[in-house]
Scaffold this motif. Structure first.
Motif, short mmCIF file in Angstrom:
data_model
loop_
_atom_site.label_atom_id
_atom_site.label_comp_id
_atom_site.label_asym_id
_atom_site.label_seq_id
_atom_site.Cartn_x
_atom_site.Cartn_y
_atom_site.Cartn_z
N SER A 1 22.63 40.34 -2.08
CA SER A 1 22.04 39.01 -1.87
C SER A 1 20.52 39.02 -2.01
CB SER A 1 22.43 38.46 -0.50
OG SER A 1 21.72 39.11 0.52
N SER A 2 19.92 40.18 -2.08
CA SER A 2 18.47 40.23 -2.25
C SER A 2 18.06 40.03 -3.70
CB SER A 2 17.92 41.57 -1.75
OG SER A 2 18.38 42.62 -2.58
N VAL A 3 19.01 40.05 -4.63
CA VAL A 3 18.68 39.95 -6.05
C VAL A 3 18.54 38.48 -6.52
CG1 VAL A 3 19.38 40.57 -8.38
CG2 VAL A 3 19.65 42.21 -6.52
N PRO A 4 19.53 37.61 -6.33
CA PRO A 4 19.34 36.22 -6.78
C PRO A 4 18.37 35.48 -5.86
CG PRO A 4 21.68 36.71 -6.45
CD PRO A 4 20.90 37.85 -5.89
N PRO A 5 17.58 34.57 -6.42
CA PRO A 5 16.64 33.82 -5.57
C PRO A 5 17.37 33.05 -4.47
CG PRO A 5 16.15 33.48 -7.88
CD PRO A 5 17.44 34.25 -7.83
N LEU A 6 16.86 33.13 -3.26
CA LEU A 6 17.32 32.42 -2.06
C LEU A 6 18.68 32.88 -1.52
CD1 LEU A 6 16.22 28.82 -3.05
CD2 LEU A 6 14.94 30.51 -1.77
N ALA A 7 19.32 33.85 -2.14
CA ALA A 7 20.62 34.32 -1.66
C ALA A 7 20.50 35.06 -0.33
CB ALA A 7 21.29 35.20 -2.70
N SER A 8 19.35 35.64 -0.04
CA SER A 8 19.20 36.35 1.24
C SER A 8 19.27 35.37 2.41
CB SER A 8 17.89 37.14 1.27
OG SER A 8 16.78 36.28 1.09
N VAL A 9 18.81 34.13 2.20
CA VAL A 9 18.93 33.11 3.25
C VAL A 9 20.40 32.74 3.44
CG1 VAL A 9 18.34 30.74 3.90
CG2 VAL A 9 16.61 32.23 2.90
N TRP A 10 21.12 32.60 2.33
CA TRP A 10 22.55 32.31 2.42
C TRP A 10 23.24 33.43 3.19
CZ3 TRP A 10 26.47 35.45 0.71
CH2 TRP A 10 27.77 34.94 0.87
N PHE A 11 22.96 34.70 2.89
CA PHE A 11 23.58 35.82 3.59
C PHE A 11 23.25 35.79 5.07
CE2 PHE A 11 23.23 39.94 5.60
CZ PHE A 11 24.55 40.36 5.51
N GLU A 12 22.00 35.53 5.41
CA GLU A 12 21.58 35.50 6.81
C GLU A 12 22.34 34.41 7.58
OE1 GLU A 12 19.43 34.17 10.27
OE2 GLU A 12 19.42 33.06 8.41
N ARG A 13 22.47 33.25 6.98
CA ARG A 13 23.22 32.16 7.65
C ARG A 13 24.69 32.51 7.77
NH1 ARG A 13 21.78 26.51 5.29
NH2 ARG A 13 22.80 25.93 7.23
N TRP A 14 25.28 33.10 6.73
CA TRP A 14 26.68 33.49 6.73
C TRP A 14 26.93 34.55 7.82
CZ3 TRP A 14 28.79 38.34 5.64
CH2 TRP A 14 30.17 38.38 5.48
N ALA A 15 26.07 35.55 7.87
CA ALA A 15 26.22 36.63 8.86
C ALA A 15 26.01 36.12 10.27
CB ALA A 15 25.24 37.76 8.55
N ASN A 16 25.09 35.20 10.46
CA ASN A 16 24.84 34.64 11.78
C ASN A 16 26.05 33.84 12.27
OD1 ASN A 16 23.24 34.25 14.06
ND2 ASN A 16 22.48 32.29 13.28
#
Length: 109
Positions: free
Chosen positions: A67-82
């Motif tokens: 998720s660190s590769v596509p733009p803004l996907a790290s935010v999606w991962f953080e919300r999903w994991a939370n």
């Protein structure tokens, strides 16, 4: 916090690239490329550090890193994991990943 910073630095880099290739102003890419590289590295290191104490499965770690590769996907991962409770340390007597590695290495000696 690092996931959000990584996403913002991605956006900053994309804007800087638009300035470089659209207006011929390359300085922004030099600065934002360095900033994004630093924050990207911090995100990857953070994921590698927290996956063991948070007892993530390997596939969750891979998803966090991908998720660190596509733009803004790290935010999606953080919300999903939370939402799934993966960002809080579980109350468990189960050994962590590094605890298992330490046990395996001790048994090999």
């Amino acid at each position: 916090m690092v996931a959000i910073a990584e996403a913002f630095s991605w956006v900053g880099l994309l804007v800087a690239m638009a300035f470089k290739y659209g207006l011929g102003m390359p300085l922004g890419v030099t600065v934002m490329g360095w900033v994004h590289g630093l924050i990207f590295t911090a995100y990857v290191v953070t994921c590698l550090i927290v996956f063991s104490p948070l007892r993530w499965k390997f596939r969750v770690l891979v998803l966090a890193l991908v998720s660190s590769v596509p733009p803004l996907a790290s935010v999606w991962f953080e919300r999903w994991a939370n939402r799934r409770g993966l960002l809080t340390e579980p109350d468990s007597d189960e050994p962590t990943f590094w605890g298992r590695v330490r046990y395996a290495l001790r048994e090999l000696n």
